[in-house]
Design an enzyme around this catalytic site. Structure first.
Site, PDB file in Angstrom:
ATOM      1  N   CYS A   2       0.815  -1.127  -0.072  1.00  0.00           N
ATOM      2  CA  CYS A   2       0.088  -0.013   0.002  1.00  0.00           C
ATOM      3  C   CYS A   2       1.064   1.171   0.001  1.00  0.00           C
ATOM      4  CB  CYS A   2      -1.171   0.220   1.244  1.00  0.00           C
ATOM      5  SG  CYS A   2      -1.888  -1.363   1.347  1.00  0.00           S
ATOM      6  N   ARG A  27       3.302   0.557  -5.208  1.00  0.00           N
ATOM      7  CA  ARG A  27       3.065  -0.227  -4.013  1.00  0.00           C
ATOM      8  C   ARG A  27       1.787  -1.048  -4.103  1.00  0.00           C
ATOM      9  NH1 ARG A  27       6.763   1.797  -0.432  1.00  0.00           N
ATOM     10  NH2 ARG A  27       5.264   0.730   1.284  1.00  0.00           N
ATOM     11  N   TRP A  75      -2.708  -2.480  -1.646  1.00  0.00           N
ATOM     12  CA  TRP A  75      -2.363  -3.654  -2.179  1.00  0.00           C
ATOM     13  C   TRP A  75      -3.152  -4.814  -0.957  1.00  0.00           C
ATOM     14  CZ3 TRP A  75       0.030  -8.410   0.095  1.00  0.00           C
ATOM     15  CH2 TRP A  75       0.452  -9.270  -1.162  1.00  0.00           C
ATOM     16  N   ASN A 101      -0.947   1.303   5.980  1.00  0.00           N
ATOM     17  CA  ASN A 101      -0.114   0.343   5.060  1.00  0.00           C
ATOM     18  C   ASN A 101       0.533  -0.479   6.310  1.00  0.00           C
ATOM     19  OD1 ASN A 101       1.860  -0.901   3.756  1.00  0.00           O
ATOM     20  ND2 ASN A 101       3.458   0.808   3.902  1.00  0.00           N
ATOM     21  N   GLY A 102       0.275  -1.728   6.093  1.00  0.00           N
ATOM     22  CA  GLY A 102       0.812  -2.634   6.857  1.00  0.00           C
ATOM     23  C   GLY A 102      -0.195  -3.818   7.510  1.00  0.00           C
ATOM     24  N   GLU A 487      16.261 -15.677 -13.091  1.00  0.00           N
ATOM     25  CA  GLU A 487      15.967 -14.297 -13.094  1.00  0.00           C
ATOM     26  C   GLU A 487      15.092 -14.126 -14.444  1.00  0.00           C
ATOM     27  OE1 GLU A 487      15.315 -12.019 -11.241  1.00  0.00           O
ATOM     28  OE2 GLU A 487      15.350 -10.126 -12.439  1.00  0.00           O
ATOM     29  N   LYS A 491      11.132 -12.968 -14.558  1.00  0.00           N
ATOM     30  CA  LYS A 491      10.794 -11.964 -15.439  1.00  0.00           C
ATOM     31  C   LYS A 491       9.584 -12.134 -16.550  1.00  0.00           C
ATOM     32  CE  LYS A 491      12.124  -9.271 -13.390  1.00  0.00           C
ATOM     33  NZ  LYS A 491      12.969  -9.139 -12.433  1.00  0.00           N
ATOM     34  N   GLU A 494       6.412 -13.045 -14.291  1.00  0.00           N
ATOM     35  CA  GLU A 494       5.738 -12.038 -13.365  1.00  0.00           C
ATOM     36  C   GLU A 494       5.086 -10.820 -14.234  1.00  0.00           C
ATOM     37  OE1 GLU A 494       8.064  -9.313 -10.884  1.00  0.00           O
ATOM     38  OE2 GLU A 494       9.670  -9.759 -12.091  1.00  0.00           O
ATOM     39  N   HIS A 510      17.016 -34.498 -14.801  1.00  0.00           N
ATOM     40  CA  HIS A 510      16.313 -35.399 -13.705  1.00  0.00           C
ATOM     41  C   HIS A 510      14.848 -34.958 -13.539  1.00  0.00           C
ATOM     42  CE1 HIS A 510      20.242 -36.396 -12.412  1.00  0.00           C
ATOM     43  NE2 HIS A 510      20.824 -35.384 -12.478  1.00  0.00           N
ATOM     44  N   LYS A 609       5.451  -3.433  -5.510  1.00  0.00           N
ATOM     45  CA  LYS A 609       6.746  -3.432  -5.562  1.00  0.00           C
ATOM     46  C   LYS A 609       7.493  -3.395  -4.367  1.00  0.00           C
ATOM     47  CE  LYS A 609      10.706  -1.828  -8.059  1.00  0.00           C
ATOM     48  NZ  LYS A 609      11.118  -2.720  -9.092  1.00  0.00           N
TER      49      LYS A 609
HETATM   50  O1  M6R Z   1      12.724  -4.427  -2.507  1.00  0.00           O
HETATM   51  P1  M6R Z   1      13.382  -6.024  -2.953  1.00  0.00           P
HETATM   52  O2  M6R Z   1      14.605  -6.108  -3.461  1.00  0.00           O
HETATM   53  O3  M6R Z   1      13.670  -6.368  -1.474  1.00  0.00           O
HETATM   54  O4  M6R Z   1      12.093  -6.866  -3.306  1.00  0.00           O
HETATM   55  C1  M6R Z   1      12.385  -8.125  -3.262  1.00  0.00           C
HETATM   56  C2  M6R Z   1      11.471  -8.872  -4.147  1.00  0.00           C
HETATM   57  O5  M6R Z   1      10.042  -8.520  -3.795  1.00  0.00           O
HETATM   58  C3  M6R Z   1      11.511  -8.350  -5.549  1.00  0.00           C
HETATM   59  O6  M6R Z   1      12.801  -8.332  -6.238  1.00  0.00           O
HETATM   60  C4  M6R Z   1      10.587  -9.007  -6.702  1.00  0.00           C
HETATM   61  O7  M6R Z   1      10.975 -10.212  -6.742  1.00  0.00           O
HETATM   62  C5  M6R Z   1      10.780  -8.432  -8.093  1.00  0.00           C
HETATM   63  N1  M6R Z   1       9.900  -7.216  -8.306  1.00  0.00           N
HETATM   64  C6  M6R Z   1      10.813  -9.235  -9.327  1.00  0.00           C
HETATM   65  O8  M6R Z   1      11.136  -8.488 -10.380  1.00  0.00           O
END
Ligand code: M6R
Length: 614
Positions: A2, A27, A75, A101-102, A487, A491, A494, A510, A609
């Site tokens: 949030c 957020r 969120w 937020n929380g 990674e 990408k 997501e 395997h 984010k």
């Molecule tokens: O802000 P952070 O690097 O701690 O966030 C960790 C993950 O939430 C973040 O890397 C997430 O996996 C990415 N949005 C993926 O692209």
């Protein structure tokens, strides 16, 4: 997660709040809402499921006037994303409204008590419970709002950044935080509150980062007052922001993600600036200089992180082991914090986080600190909670990353971690001077090599077009390229919602090899290095089962070119530095596939984010 924004002063609050919410939409974007008090003292609350743009449509003919107000972009945690569960939430009498937020973890027990005492709730949220509790204390104890907030917060477990607006006091905002971020901007005659500094910078550069368990009272025309939950008066520590407004705008790109991919030559350079001195054969890192003895003697490094940052930690594992000959463990922060990990005082724990706000990483840091380890941070957001909770470390200096999918933060993290590994190697004497200098020179050349990879954009768009409708994808790599495979898969999934898996190439036989048929695209990192021939064999195994191979290879490669369906040629570099370059084509491929599928690239569904909930 949030995002929260609030304003009190002499200007119209609504445009400031809306612009701020748009900046904080990364957020969370399940719903948005505002509460404003107009000149006549009327409290207007508007909230809506969906994005800030939906809220804007909803209120276009409503009264949005007033110079005091609060706003929220959500969120969802407690309660589905709908209009009713959107913030702000009312107290029982509807005199108070609050944004949050929380997560209030013990909200169910508090709600039960309040219900027995006659409270009725409109929503399913923990937030509504907290504002009811605050009002109950305020009324029963005949307290000022600030004191009631202190008393109520002593009863709650969990995380919060809250701002409260009182219909009967149009000159005051009350804010508090624990575990969730909050920045207060100090203007000439006004105050701004936000989850990060981006909604504030165009109005003032003077900010106060509220600390955990602090309550701030913001009165129109008066000085900021802060007290903690024990009622101790805190003198606000005013800092100057260095952030520039251009860095948080799209600058002509269609999406923030694309802009951030293209910023990488610059952001990697910024991560090295003032640290890497290739010509002198030296690396200087101010944030770890006080810990040099620990680096010399450390028996182990433990990386803690989540998501993409965890992948950067995996790359670092190869580098620290190779260069500094120190045992390394890479832990998901969310697992680490709930195990009973064995941590020694001579361990160095390095938390990696773009946002510096990830709740699991923060909790893992506290655990490591409590066991006596040295805890350092590699964060992007200056002044973030993780940066402040760690005993030292290095900022990545990648600049604001707004696209939810992490791109430039990853390469900046790997850059900083590479410099740390090289520095540690120097301190421990585990690399020859020649090899050290050779790696320093290779690092210096990385930004221009990323520049070369960005020129492949048209080719990558064409490949994206061919595979945009695939249902699955496999990513393979070996050694230091294995985390890049993870990674690449993250990408793709997501932002385009295509199921993708990253695997160490040799592990394919395997299990995952059963998935391969003529429909399956397999993305492989097959650059020159110790594992090259082995990866070529893995490619042959895929081709034997009619899988489609899209291979990232070293420029000039002919062997893989002869068997792969597509090759993406990237400039040659030291094999341990390849991730800094090889990840870029995967970022662009994912970007184009997501755009072609009509996905919301910068704000993928269900994501946010900063993950400030566990
Ligand atoms: O802000 P952070 O690097 O701690 O966030 C960790 C993950 O939430 C973040 O890397 C997430 O996996 C990415 N949005 C993926 O692209």
């Amino acid at each position: 997660m949030c995002g929260i924004v609030a304003y009190i002063g002499n200007r119209e609050a609504y445009p400031i709040i809306i612009k701020g919410l748009q900046r904080l939409e990364y957020r969370g974007y399940d719903s948005a809402g505002v509460a404003l008090i107009n000149k006549a003292g009327k409290l207007n609350v508007y909230k809506r499921k969906g994005k800030v743009s939906d809220l804007l449509d909803f209120v276009k003919d409503e009264d949005t006037s007033g110079s005091i107000g609060i706003g929220h972009t959500r969120w969802a945690t407690h309660g589905e994303p709908n209009d009713v569960n959107s913030h702000p939430h009312y107290s029982q009498t509807k005199d108070l409204v609050m944004i949050h937020n929380g997560i209030i973890e013990n909200y169910a027990a508090i709600k039960e008590g309040l219900t027995k005492r006659g409270h009725t709730f409109l929503s399913d949220t923990d937030t509504e419970v907290l504002i009811h509790l605050i009002e109950e204390i305020q009324t029963h104890e005949n307290m000022k709002l600030g004191h009631a907030v202190q008393a109520a917060l002593k009863q709650v477990n969990g995380a919060y950044a809250i701002v409260i607006l009182d219909k009967n006091d149009t000159n005051t905002l009350v804010a508090a935080k624990k575990g969730s971020p909050m920045v207060i901007g100090i203007g000439k005659d006004d105050f701004f509150i936000a989850s990060d500094a981006t909604p504030i910078i165009e109005y003032t550069k003077n900010v106060v980062y509220l600390e955990d368990e602090e309550v701030a009272i913001l009165r129109r025309g008066q000085e900021l007052k802060i007290r903690n939950l024990k009622d101790k008066v805190i003198t606000p520590y005013i800092q100057e922001l260095t952030l520039e407004i251009e860095s948080i705008e799209k600058g002509g790109y269609d999406h923030f993600m694309l802009k951030e991919i293209y910023e990488q030559p610059r952001s990697v350079l910024d991560s090295m600036r003032g640290r890497l001195r290739a010509y002198e054969g030296d690396i200087k890192m101010g944030g770890i200089v006080d810990h040099e003895k620990k680096f010399e003697k450390a028996k182990r490094i433990i990386f803690i992180a989540c998501g993409t940052s965890w992948h950067a930690g995996l790359v670092a594992e190869y580098l620290f082991e190779e260069f500094a000959r120190v045992p390394v463990e890479v832990e998901y922060a969310s697992e680490f914090r709930y195990r009973n990990p064995v941590i020694y005082e001579d361990d160095i724990v390095i938390a990696i986080s773009q946002s510096g706000e990830t709740a699991d990483t923060l909790a893992a840091i506290e655990l490591a600190k409590s066991k006596g380890a040295t805890v350092l941070g590699v964060c992007n957001v200056v002044g973030s909670s993780i940066a402040r909770a760690t005993q030292g470390g290095s900022y990545t200096h990648a600049g604001p990353e707004i696209g939810v999918a992490s791109t430039k933060a990853f390469t900046a993290q790997v850059t900083v971690l590479t410099l740390m590994a090289l520095h540690m190697a120097k301190v421990r004497g585990t690399l020859s001077e020649t090899r050290f200098r050779q790696l320093c020179y290779e690092m210096e050349a990385i930004p221009s090599k990323i520049e070369e990879v960005l020129k492949l954009n048209d080719q990558l768009r064409e490949i994206a077009f061919i595979y945009k409708d695939t249902a699955n994808a496999l990513y393979l790599g070996r050694g230091v390229s294995f985390p890049v495979a993870l990674e690449g898969a993250l990408k793709l999934k997501e932002i385009s919602y295509i199921h993708a898996e990253g695997y160490p190439a040799a592990e394919m036989k395997h299990g995952p090899i059963a998935l391969i048929d003529e429909e399956m695209p397999v993305f492989v990192i097959a650059t020159k290095g110790a594992n090259y021939e082995k990866v070529v064999s893995n490619i042959q195994e895929v081709k034997a089962r009619k899988g489609k191979i899209i291979a990232v290879v070293t420029s000039g490669d002919t062997e893989v070119k002869a068997i792969a369906d597509h090759v993406i040629e990237i400039p040659e570099t030291d094999e341990f530095l390849v991730p800094l370059i090889s990840v870029v084509p995967f970022q662009l491929l994912s970007y184009h596939i997501a755009v072609m599928r009509g996905c919301n690239v910068d704000q993928p569904r269900n994501l946010a984010k900063s993950v400030t909930v566990e």
